[in-house]
Design an enzyme around this catalytic site. Structure first.
Site, PDB file in Angstrom:
ATOM      1  N   HIS A 168       0.817  -1.207   0.000  1.00  0.00           N
ATOM      2  CA  HIS A 168       0.000   0.000   0.000  1.00  0.00           C
ATOM      3  C   HIS A 168       0.856   1.265   0.000  1.00  0.00           C
ATOM      4  CE1 HIS A 168      -2.200   3.264   2.141  1.00  0.00           C
ATOM      5  NE2 HIS A 168      -3.128   2.935   1.261  1.00  0.00           N
TER       6      HIS A 168
ATOM      7  N   CYS B 190      35.509   1.926 -23.087  1.00  0.00           N
ATOM      8  CA  CYS B 190      34.648   1.822 -21.903  1.00  0.00           C
ATOM      9  C   CYS B 190      35.318   2.432 -20.682  1.00  0.00           C
ATOM     10  CB  CYS B 190      34.275   0.364 -21.635  1.00  0.00           C
ATOM     11  SG  CYS B 190      35.688  -0.732 -21.361  1.00  0.00           S
TER      12      CYS B 190
END
Length: 812
Positions: free
Chosen positions: A430, A761
């Site tokens: 919730h 990279c």
């Protein structure tokens, strides 16, 4: 079933267009029962009372005037007067509950119940679910606003449950929700859905979504579950198990679970008979059950199949994509999996398309507690710990709500919170659902939040770092970067991402990119596996009993240590590959140094003591050494599992720190022996170009590899002779040095000369835009950048490429 009733509709008679007749929830149940049960989706049969029945009952009892007089006295402009709202709600519920059902209406309900008994047996118990006529609309879900009654058996109990359902249209939370969303209290009607009770109290239940609830990525089915009735998962009373399934590979026939997260599942909700009839209670979950997943992989695949079919059906009916929010339950009697509710997802899927917000902390402080992140935002405020509902009236606007769990009755307070932190709950509880709807950050499942955080503390709640959220001490500065995706240019040079954490992959994939140029497995080994691979395989060589016990605890629930290592590594790599599928994902195999491996659990028993680990037992040399061969074999099997078994053929593999040609030949042969033969199933194997010898011998290395990725960090270190770990010479470490620039040029030219892909990279192009321009000018195929720098570098590269193109077109 042929229906001659005035106030009852069977599920087989209902569809999505009947919201005005039976409300959104019951219309959806009818749609699924009628259209999807023939496809194999199990939906319990049942019937629904009509909205006309609700209106008739209140009119017959003269209740409408009483309700209108009651609500006329409620000051809707002061909607946070909890006491006044609660009193109004209680009196309204009493008015509705006391409204007598006319005999003909009662007779229709009882007769329909008896028909259900003829289908399922005389001992049938049912679930009675509330369904409002303004429910499950885009932007107004009404989820959890009305009441459901479970395990109802007998005529009298059923009529009483229907009355309570009708009355629940005036729960405090439903009243508040209607006020907040502009609904007229007297134009929203209620239908009671009566359906076969799925006895998940004897098994398990949960919630699933046909998208990732945090990033909004629609390529996944996300499933949560725990033992017993589903209320604990919905309310966040437990930390549920979590599962991900990738839709595209699933549709291609790879029926695999992508990712599993074991939850604590602290309690189990079951039925308990007392003097007032059937009620529920929570009991502690047996420790053995807590340490295993509540459903099997086969169950996850079945649920994913259900979710995909449901989404495809609703999307087809609507003529556009409709991600779904679905509740499931396993029946402990017949052992089948059922769908007990489905509604369109109304929060994440409604986000503004084409706009990406990135929250970035610009200050640091101590982390007080951590848990599962909900959303990607950051907020600061004063803590308000709520231990009991009676304390809600103390809550002030802009405070950080800290509690064990939240419930739908807390809606008015949650709307005023800057952020939410709970001890328990998963990302479908919730608190998480409301936080997404309100657009505020939440961290659930902290376990100790209410113990550590104190009312009056000032904290910063950050959900900006993947799936882990942190609560920091103090009010920290942060920035919000807004990116209009349609305005981000596309460059000729491929711009890829550097990633390590699978938990951040879904969010990172939403940034404009051409795939992953470097996926490092070290994070998965260090953070998920948490042990040295050889220690897992040979725990008998470890003399420390505490270490052996920790190793045994890690592998609990797996057939053996090898299966644990392969499964976890494959799962982590596949998660990254799935997030970017079908774009390429270049996975660099492990490149720990001996000192780093020694610090892992059990590592000191298997690692040498080296004076300079940076130049020692690492990369390719480790793979082909007898002391590490078994660990490398497991690593290869994990990659083969991710590619061949799980279907992620977008994975390319990359070898780090390969010093010599002889080493390259041996590692390629060894990979083939371990099931990773270059070319099989399209497998490409790259090598890191990070040693000067890789550049000098690039023609020879090209015979063994399909591409090169320049590791500028190590290449700079070895070109300049600078230990990048040494603070004494840190000032001499500079990728922009002319010698480094020259060797980068040699690498790119050499790769292109051999027709091989070449990218970079290393950190250099992320840190220095001029380096990015230099590399693009040399014709590099791809730059792999950190996620936080890619938008900035895209702009730089686009401007540079356009300038170069304009220069070429200029008359000479």
């Amino acid at each position: 079933m042929k229906n001659t009733c005035q106030y009852i509709r069977w599920f087989e008679e209902l569809g999505n267009t009947d919201v005005a007749i039976v409300g959104g929830k019951n219309a959806s149940l009818g749609e699924m029962y009628r259209c999807l049960t023939p496809t194999g989706v199990r939906v319990p049969n049942g019937f629904a009372t009509t909205a006309e029945a609700y209106r008739m009952v209140l009119e017959h009892a003269g209740a409408w005037d009483k309700l209108q007089q009651l609500f006329a006295s409620l000051d809707v402009n002061d909607s946070y007067d909890i006491g006044a709202l609660a009193e109004c709600g209680k009196r309204a519920r009493d008015i509705v509950y006391q409204a007598r059902f006319p005999d003909e209406f009662t007779a229709e309900i009882v007769a329909a119940y008896q028909q259900l008994q003829s289908q399922y047996g005389d001992d049938l118990s049912v679930a009675v679910r509330s369904s409002a006529t303004a429910e499950d609309l885009p932007g107004a879900s009404f989820a959890g606003q009305h009441d459901t009654f479970l395990n109802v058996a007998g005529d009298d109990a059923l009529i009483d449950a229907c009355k309570h359902c009708f009355a629940s249209i005036f729960t405090d939370r439903a009243i508040q929700y209607r006020i907040n969303n502009g609904f007229d209290h007297f134009r929203v009607y209620l239908s009671a859905g009566v359906m076969k009770m799925v006895r998940s109290d004897k098994s398990a239940s949960g919630v699933m979504f046909s998208l990732d609830t945090e990033s909004g990525n629609r390529d996944f089915v996300y499933i949560t579950g725990a033992y017993g009735l589903g209320e604990n998962v919905v309310q966040g009373a437990v930390d549920p198990d979590e599962f991900y399934v990738h839709k595209a590979t699933f549709r291609k026939g790879f029926r695999n679970v992508l990712r599993r997260v074991l939850g604590q599942k602290q309690i189990t909700m079951v039925y308990s008979r007392d003097n007032h009839g059937e009620t529920t209670k929570n009991i502690p979950t047996d420790e053995a059950l807590r340490n295993q997943l509540c459903i099997s992989d086969d169950d996850v695949i079945t649920l994913a199949d259900y979710a995909i079919k449901i989404e495809e059906h609703y999307s087809g009916v609507s003529n556009h994509d409709v991600p779904m929010d679905i509740e499931w339950a396993r029946d402990g009697d017949d052992n089948e999996l059922y769908i007990v509710q489905a509604r369109p997802e109304t929060v994440v899927s409604q986000r503004q398309p084409g706009m990406l917000q990135k929250y970035i902390l610009t200050q640091k402080s101590d982390i007080l507690v951590s848990g599962r992140a909900v959303g990607t935002r950051i907020a600061s405020g004063m803590v308000r710990v709520i231990d009991d509902v009676s304390q809600l009236s103390d809550f002030q606007d802009g405070e950080v709500l800290v509690s064990r769990i939240t419930t739908p009755d807390w809606g008015p307070v949650m709307k005023r919170a800057a952020a939410i932190v709970t001890d328990r709950g998963g990302r479908t509880c919730h608190a998480a659902i409301v936080a997404r709807e309100l657009g505020i950050p939440a961290i659930v499942g902290t376990h100790i939040g209410t113990q550590i955080l104190k009312t009056g503390d000032t904290v910063t709640v950050s959900c900006s770092k993947g799936d882990t959220g942190n609560v920091y001490q103090g009010a920290l500065a942060f920035e919000v970067e807004e990116i209009v995706l349609d305005e981000v240019p596309r460059t000729r040079t491929k711009l890829m991402l550097n990633l390590a954490n699978p938990g951040s992959a879904f969010a990172a994939s939403m940034v404009p990119n051409d795939g992953v140029g470097l996926a490092r497995v070290e994070f998965i080994i260090n953070e998920v596996i948490q042990a040295h691979p050889m220690a897992l395989l040979h725990a008998e060589k470890i003399t420390d009993s505490d270490t052996r016990q920790k190793l045994a605890a890690l592998t609990r629930g797996y057939p053996g240590a090898e299966d644990f290592y392969i499964s976890k590594l494959a799962e982590g790599v596949a998660t990254i590959a799935a997030a970017f599928y079908p774009k390429p994902v270049i996975v660099r195999l492990s490149d720990f140094k001996s000192n780093e491996y020694a610090n892992m659990l059990g590592g000191k028993y298997f690692e040498p003591d080296e004076e300079n680990p940076m130049l020692g037992f690492r990369g390719a040399s480790r793979y082909i050494h007898p002391d590490y061969a078994e660990a490398f074999a497991m690593e290869c099997m994990a990659m083969k599992t991710a590619r061949d078994t799980m279907g992620f053929d977008n994975i390319k593999l990359m070898i780090p720190f390969c010093r010599r040609i002889a080493e390259a030949e041996k590692v390629i042969d060894l990979m083939a022996e371990n099931g990773l033969k270059r070319g099989d199933n399209g497998l490409e194997i790259y090598v890191m170009c990070e040693i000067p010898n890789n550049v000098l011998m690039i023609d020879e290395f090209s015979q063994y590899f399909d591409g090169f990725s320049i590791g500028s960090n190590d290449l700079t270190q070895l070109t300049l002779g600078v230990d990048r770990d040494s603070e004494l010479v840190a000032a001499d470490f500079d990728e922009r040095d002319p010698g480094v620039m020259r060797i980068l040029k040699m690498a790119i030219e050499g790769a292109k000369r051999n027709g091989k892909h070449v990218g970079i990279c290393g950190q250099a192009p992320s840190d220095y835009p001029e380096m990015a321009e230099y590399l693009v000018g040399l014709g590099i195929d791809s730059l792999s950048l950190s996620p936080d720098s890619i938008i900035r570098i895209i702009t730089v590269i686009d401007k540079f490429e356009k300038a170069v193109s304009a220069e070429k077109k200029r008359p000479q």
